[in-house]
Design an enzyme around this catalytic site. Structure first.
Site, PDB file in Angstrom:
ATOM      1  N   TRP A  41       0.869  -1.180   0.000  1.00  0.00           N
ATOM      2  CA  TRP A  41       0.000   0.000   0.000  1.00  0.00           C
ATOM      3  C   TRP A  41       0.907   1.232   0.000  1.00  0.00           C
ATOM      4  CZ3 TRP A  41      -1.902   2.968   4.651  1.00  0.00           C
ATOM      5  CH2 TRP A  41      -2.957   3.837   4.305  1.00  0.00           C
TER       6      TRP A  41
ATOM      7  N   ALA B 194      -6.269  -4.597   7.488  1.00  0.00           N
ATOM      8  CA  ALA B 194      -7.307  -3.632   7.116  1.00  0.00           C
ATOM      9  C   ALA B 194      -8.528  -4.286   6.484  1.00  0.00           C
ATOM     10  CB  ALA B 194      -6.720  -2.602   6.148  1.00  0.00           C
TER      11      ALA B 194
ATOM     12  N   ASP C 231      -0.423  -5.259   9.080  1.00  0.00           N
ATOM     13  CA  ASP C 231      -1.462  -4.323   8.634  1.00  0.00           C
ATOM     14  C   ASP C 231      -2.700  -5.175   8.347  1.00  0.00           C
ATOM     15  OD1 ASP C 231      -3.161  -2.579   7.423  1.00  0.00           O
ATOM     16  OD2 ASP C 231      -1.703  -1.758   6.003  1.00  0.00           O
TER      17      ASP C 231
ATOM     18  N   LYS D 110     -13.344  -0.909   6.415  1.00  0.00           N
ATOM     19  CA  LYS D 110     -13.935  -1.781   5.394  1.00  0.00           C
ATOM     20  C   LYS D 110     -14.941  -2.744   6.017  1.00  0.00           C
ATOM     21  CE  LYS D 110     -10.457   0.173   3.592  1.00  0.00           C
ATOM     22  NZ  LYS D 110      -9.897   0.787   2.459  1.00  0.00           N
TER      23      LYS D 110
HETATM   24  C1  LMR Z   1      -6.996   1.767  -0.705  1.00  0.00           C
HETATM   25  O1  LMR Z   1      -5.899   1.184  -0.758  1.00  0.00           O
HETATM   26  O2  LMR Z   1      -7.616   2.110  -1.720  1.00  0.00           O
HETATM   27  C2  LMR Z   1      -7.612   2.027   0.629  1.00  0.00           C
HETATM   28  O3  LMR Z   1      -6.816   1.499   1.639  1.00  0.00           O
HETATM   29  C3  LMR Z   1      -7.947   3.450   0.850  1.00  0.00           C
HETATM   30  C4  LMR Z   1      -6.744   4.298   1.053  1.00  0.00           C
HETATM   31  O4  LMR Z   1      -6.739   5.056   2.038  1.00  0.00           O
HETATM   32  O5  LMR Z   1      -5.803   4.258   0.246  1.00  0.00           O
END
Ligand code: LMR
Length: 391
Positions: free
Chosen positions: A127, A210, A208, A243
């Site tokens: 990410w 999420a 992480d 989420k």
């Molecule tokens: C994403 O990867 O699209 C989500 O985790 C939202 C974000 O904050 O980037």
């Protein structure tokens, strides 16, 4: 003073939100930011959340501060949700944070406070905000191979070879499930091998987490994390309710720390980090989660809705893989059905991604990551045709 500021690097996900909003075409498709959408393209407030909010509105008689670590019932409930009974809860402490990103930020700061020379190892790719926050904090960043472009699966040999270079006291950041951006995940057996590496190298695992509940199920998604938690002396987890509770804008997250024994020092550091960064975390969403988790009926309703979100994403995965198989006359995209979570990468070049956007109004991140929940159930053939066209 302001003239001394430099232009900031753009976050590619945030940039895409703006580009999509500015596109005047009626026919456009947003497969960018990770937000769940139902069949009509809405991101609904979950039923259990609505009910818990109504209850909160009715019963709340003060808005006075709660505490630096937030709602402790929420923190404990999240500890249970993430870790199950894999560890003795007396070894776990945590702080409520503004969203999962807030938890990541606070955990990075905790690492920096305890061990400023440590290198935080992130998957390549990961990410984008992991690297951005670490850079902003001036922390050392290491990268380990993760994804094999040829197979569109995890490059586990590459990952382990790179992690062999970690030094004692470093931090290895893993995605608990539903790897973002690739959708390719390590198996439980591989979690075992990473756990052995964590133990033999004496490094700190940071998870992480999420997307719990978006892959194979709430407990199934936590299997690897719990396996590791049961065996390591210390661990850090950043969990998000954006989420799985759909609480995106309410910013609900938790930073959890599994300690060797006594949690006092870690807890104190977390409280101080909250104090100096934002003082008290925002209460509303976290208390809503605490209400849901404490009420068996609301919890069951939440789990049921989450499960239907998960299975609808799975059927979109299968549908897209099948449509792509038909349109491209190849099995090149079969991996889409095998991946788990909110994202996969199609393996397109950035030119092909641009072409999809410019010619067809299809928005995905430049590395060809797409949001599975944004796929149109009745437009998969059209999407597959467009993809085949740009290949
Ligand atoms: C994403 O990867 O699209 C989500 O985790 C939202 C974000 O904050 O980037």
């Amino acid at each position: 003073m302001f003239d001394k500021l430099k232009p900031q690097p753009e976050d590619k996900i945030i940039k895409l939100i703006g580009m999509y909003a500015a596109d005047p075409r009626d026919q456009k498709l947003d497969l960018g930011v990770g937000v769940y959408k139902d069949a009509s393209g809405n991101t609904p407030v979950m039923r259990a959340v609505k009910k818990a909010e109504a209850r909160l509105l009715e019963s709340q008689d003060t808005k006075k501060y709660v505490g630096l670590l937030g709602n402790l019932d929420f923190v404990a409930a999240m500890g249970d949700l993430v870790l199950g009974d894999s560890v003795d809860s007396s070894r776990v402490t945590g702080a409520q944070t503004p969203g999962g990103t807030g938890a990541i930020r606070q955990i990075f700061e905790l690492i920096n406070m305890a061990s400023p020379d440590a290198t935080v190892w992130i998957s390549d790719p990961s990410w984008p905000n992991h690297e951005a926050i670490l850079k902003y904090l001036g922390m050392n960043i290491g990268k380990y191979r993760y994804f094999d472009d040829a197979t569109c699966g995890v490059d586990f040999d590459g990952m382990m070879a790179d992690l062999d270079g970690v030094a004692e006291g470093d931090v290895v950041l893993l995605h608990g499930c539903c790897h973002n951006p690739t959708g390719a995940n390590i198996t439980l057996e591989q979690w075992g091998q990473v756990t052995n590496l964590v133990l033999s190298k004496n490094v700190m695992p940071m998870i992480d987490f999420a997307y719990q509940g978006f892959g194979d199920g709430l407990d199934e998604d936590a299997e690897g994390v719990r396996y590791m938690a049961a065996r390591v002396p210390e661990m850090l987890v950043a969990a998000s309710c954006s989420k799985n509770f759909g609480l995106y804008r309410d910013r609900v997250g938790v930073a959890l720390a599994l300690c060797k024994g006594d949690t006092m020092l870690t807890k104190g550091a977390m409280a101080t980090l909250n104090r100096v960064n934002f003082s008290f975390p925002p209460d509303h969403g976290a208390t809503v989660v605490a209400i849901i988790m404490a009420d068996p009926d609301l919890k069951a309703e939440w789990m049921e809705e989450l499960e239907s979100m998960r299975t609808s994403m799975l059927s979109l995965r299968t549908g897209l893989a099948e449509a792509l198989r038909r349109e491209t006359n190849s099995d090149r995209f079969d991996f889409v059905a095998d991946h788990r979570g909110m994202f996969s990468r199609l393996g397109l070049t950035s030119d092909q991604v641009d072409q999809l956007r410019e010619t067809h109004g299809i928005y995905m991140v430049g590395d060809s990551r797409f949001n599975v929940a944004g796929l149109p159930a009745d437009g998969l053939d059209d999407l597959a045709k467009a993809v085949a066209e740009v290949l």
